[in-house]
Design a protein around this motif. Sequence first.
Motif, short mmCIF file in Angstrom:
data_model
loop_
_atom_site.label_atom_id
_atom_site.label_comp_id
_atom_site.label_asym_id
_atom_site.label_seq_id
_atom_site.Cartn_x
_atom_site.Cartn_y
_atom_site.Cartn_z
N GLY A 112 6.56 -1.28 6.57
CA GLY A 112 8.00 -0.47 6.01
C GLY A 112 7.82 -0.80 4.81
N LYS A 113 9.77 -1.27 4.66
CA LYS A 113 10.37 -1.86 3.52
C LYS A 113 9.64 -3.14 3.19
CE LYS A 113 14.19 -3.24 5.43
NZ LYS A 113 15.03 -4.79 5.16
N GLU A 114 10.18 -3.79 1.88
CA GLU A 114 9.63 -5.21 1.66
C GLU A 114 10.17 -5.87 2.29
OE1 GLU A 114 8.65 -8.62 -2.30
OE2 GLU A 114 9.87 -6.04 -2.56
N GLU B 12 1.09 -0.86 0.60
CA GLU B 12 -0.37 -0.15 0.33
C GLU B 12 0.83 1.04 -0.01
OE1 GLU B 12 -2.79 -0.15 3.39
OE2 GLU B 12 -3.70 -1.74 2.32
N ASN B 13 0.88 1.73 -0.79
CA ASN B 13 1.89 3.03 -1.06
C ASN B 13 2.00 3.63 -0.24
OD1 ASN B 13 3.69 4.29 -3.07
ND2 ASN B 13 2.52 5.16 -4.07
N PRO B 14 3.45 4.29 0.47
CA PRO B 14 4.89 3.53 -0.06
C PRO B 14 5.48 2.78 0.72
CG PRO B 14 5.06 5.71 1.05
CD PRO B 14 2.81 5.35 1.43
N PHE B 15 4.62 2.02 1.99
CA PHE B 15 4.81 1.07 1.87
C PHE B 15 4.26 -0.69 2.79
CE2 PHE B 15 4.42 4.49 4.98
CZ PHE B 15 5.63 5.31 4.89
N TRP B 16 4.99 -1.53 2.54
CA TRP B 16 4.33 -2.70 2.64
C TRP B 16 3.32 -3.09 4.43
CZ3 TRP B 16 5.12 -6.36 -1.21
CH2 TRP B 16 5.26 -6.15 -2.49
N VAL B 17 2.48 -3.93 3.60
CA VAL B 17 1.36 -3.99 5.11
C VAL B 17 1.36 -5.12 5.64
CG1 VAL B 17 -1.22 -3.45 5.52
CG2 VAL B 17 0.55 -1.29 4.46
#
Length: 139
Positions: free
Chosen positions: A37-39, A13-18
Amino acid sequence: MEKISATLTVLFENPFWVGVFERRYADKIEVTKVTFGKEPKDYEVYDFVLTEYHHLKFSSTIAAEVVSARRINPKRLQKLAKKQVSEVGIGTKAQQALKLQQEEGKLQRKKSSREQREAEKQKQFELRQKKRHEKHRGH
């Protein structure tokens, strides 16, 4: 025997990974959302599940559709699994549960901020009263 299942869906979900955790038992579903946060790597997700799963705060339970307990053909089961993996996003029940959890948090924040505001008003009132009494004491 009661069947309990947990599902983790990791999505961007832009800009984070959820990550969306769904916990199903009987005919109820509970959901929570975690921002990575990051992938995240597979081992990071696995480590997160092992160490932090019991600290997660799930939404209140909502009713879910009951899946029949009959035996499913293995090929059909494989097809269903492939379909679930290819689906993008979160299930509608999960979305409803997340929305419900968000609204509950909102009401809780409103309540606590209202109490804090009223406590501050009361403190200011008492301070004014104290000053007023000191002025009239002849000091």
